[in-house]
Design an enzyme around this catalytic site. Structure first.
Site, PDB file in Angstrom:
ATOM      1  N   LYS A 144       0.840  -1.204   0.000  1.00  0.00           N
ATOM      2  CA  LYS A 144       0.000   0.000   0.000  1.00  0.00           C
ATOM      3  C   LYS A 144       0.877   1.257   0.000  1.00  0.00           C
ATOM      4  O   LYS A 144       2.068   1.193   0.315  1.00  0.00           O
ATOM      5  CB  LYS A 144      -0.914  -0.008   1.234  1.00  0.00           C
ATOM      6  CG  LYS A 144      -0.170  -0.006   2.574  1.00  0.00           C
ATOM      7  CD  LYS A 144      -1.086  -0.330   3.748  1.00  0.00           C
ATOM      8  CE  LYS A 144      -0.330  -0.325   5.058  1.00  0.00           C
ATOM      9  NZ  LYS A 144      -1.157  -0.792   6.178  1.00  0.00           N
ATOM     10  N   TYR A 168      13.460  30.745   9.825  1.00  0.00           N
ATOM     11  CA  TYR A 168      12.130  31.340  10.043  1.00  0.00           C
ATOM     12  C   TYR A 168      11.848  31.494  11.537  1.00  0.00           C
ATOM     13  O   TYR A 168      12.086  30.573  12.332  1.00  0.00           O
ATOM     14  CB  TYR A 168      11.040  30.448   9.451  1.00  0.00           C
ATOM     15  CG  TYR A 168      10.870  30.590   7.959  1.00  0.00           C
ATOM     16  CD1 TYR A 168      10.482  31.815   7.404  1.00  0.00           C
ATOM     17  CD2 TYR A 168      11.063  29.511   7.120  1.00  0.00           C
ATOM     18  CE1 TYR A 168      10.309  31.947   6.031  1.00  0.00           C
ATOM     19  CE2 TYR A 168      10.891  29.636   5.750  1.00  0.00           C
ATOM     20  CZ  TYR A 168      10.517  30.859   5.213  1.00  0.00           C
ATOM     21  OH  TYR A 168      10.343  30.986   3.859  1.00  0.00           O
TER      22      TYR A 168
END
Ligand SMILES: *Cc1c(COP(=O)(O)O)cnc(C)c1O
Length: 383
Positions: free
Chosen positions: A50, A271
């Site tokens: 998956k 940041y």
């Protein structure tokens, strides 16, 4: 950014303009499958592929598993099954863990995909499809043995087993359930789920049992049933917390330095200025960030490695770049274009996941699309 070669050639710029170099060792994947299949014996090992084979590329992974002898495959979504169906021949079984959504039934039956029936509604929908076709359709039946996710409760399983028409038109390939705590061998929930699984399975005595995921394969042999469903251990993740990893690493990730610089004490880094240099620091900016699947939660916590030296992440992880504190390296060591390790010999998948407050599964399935992907050992290993 998707090429296949035997090994990384030393004279090529390793990332070729990409965010980084992601190597996927298909030989190690193959060895992991074979080891898990042996461990499962006399049961067999299926493969859970998956989420694009846990982010590693199902189109590359599936052929290797087929060649290694795998005949049973599990995906989560029906759309994944349709995409993989051409790769996985009709001599192999392809199961959809999330089962049927309304309207999927005709396409599912046409494609020869086997739904995992997770509740009465799905059982009824599949019976109706079989009746409509005048055919018998294959299915897996899931029980919820203690996870409250998918599957019939024990009472529902009893009711279904007691109803002579309960599974009319359905050929049960396997009965299954999923362990919630298999990565914790000492967790008492495992034995509780095993007991519930044995009770439910006894209601369908003709049907093979499919129970253990990767972690379950490292519990006692009682958990193995007839078919196991490993995922993470195929891809080099550790199936059990706290124990040595029994498998081979499959993935390495390294990222290029785009700039190195020295900053004076007092400089705000990244940041938000969440880190302020308390001394002169040497910094390197590397060319990957959270858009490449390096979790932002590694801000001021995680690290990269170069030449055996740990390089802490300085400030916040940006979308496309990360600033590293390289003060620990001798000056001039790390230059533009040099590659630092994020996953490899010095930092395992589990270590970077732990620093990020997550699990190996999430790191793998988040790996970005901007890396240069190199698939190593694509050919079957000669015995
Ligand atoms: C994802 C999944 C697996 C594989 O689990 P791993 O821990 O990766 O081995 C097996 N069964 C079900 C139902 C799953 O959802």
């Amino acid at each position: 950014m998707n090429d296949t070669m035997r090994s990384v050639s030393a004279d090529l710029p390793a990332a070729l303009g990409a965010a980084g170099l992601l190597t996927i060792d298909l030989g190690a994947l193959r060895e992991n499958y074979i080891a898990l299949d042996r461990r499962a014996a006399p049961a067999r090992a299926a493969a859970v592929v998956k989420a694009d084979a846990y982010g590693l590329g199902a189109d590359k992974v599936v052929p290797v598993l087929l060649d290694a002898g795998c005949r049973d495959f599990f995906v989560a979504h029906f759309s994944e099954a349709l995409r993989l169906r051409p790769l996985i021949g009709q001599d192999c079984r392809l199961f959809v863990l999330n089962g049927l959504l309304p309207g999927d039934e005709p396409v599912c039956a046409d494609a020869g995909v086997i739904p995992v029936l997770n509740g009465f509604e799905q059982v009824e929908a599949w019976k109706a499809e079989a009746k409509h076709r005048g055919a018998v359709l294959p299915a897996a039946l899931q029980f919820d043995t203690g996870m409250a996710r998918l599957g019939l409760s024990l009472d529902e399983a009893r009711a279904l087993a007691a109803d002579p028409a309960g599974l009319e038109g359905i050929r049960l390939e396997i009965v299954m359930s999923h362990l919630a705590c298999a990565d914790e061998p000492d967790n008492a929930a495992n034995a509780g789920q095993l007991a519930a699984m044995l009770t439910a399975a006894a209601l369908f005595p003709e049907t093979p049992v499919c129970f253990a995921n990767s972690g379950g394969l490292f519990l006692s042999p009682d958990y193995r049933g007839a078919l196991c469903r490993p995922g993470i251990a195929l891809y080099g993740g550790n199936p059990q917390n706290g124990a040595a990893n029994p498998g081979k690493p499959v993935v390495t990730l390294s990222v290029a330095v785009v700039q190195a610089r020295t900053v004076p004490a007092g400089t705000a880094i990244g940041y938000g200025g969440t880190l302020v240099a308390d001394r002169p620091m040497r910094l390197a900016v590397i060319s990957a960030g959270y858009a490449d699947g390096i979790p932002r939660s590694l801000s001021n916590r995680g690290s990269a490695w170069y030449d055996g030296v740990r390089l802490p992440i300085a400030g916040r992880v940006s979308m496309d770049s990360i600033i590293l504190d390289i003060t620990a390296l001798p000056e001039g060591t790390l230059k533009r274009g040099d590659m630092v390790e994020l996953i490899g010999d010095h930092q395992t998948l589990e270590q970077i996941a732990a620093d990020a407050g997550t699990i190996s599964y999430e790191i793998l399935t988040s790996l970005g699309k901007r890396y240069r992907r190199v698939y190593r050992n694509p050919q079957p290993l000669k015995a």
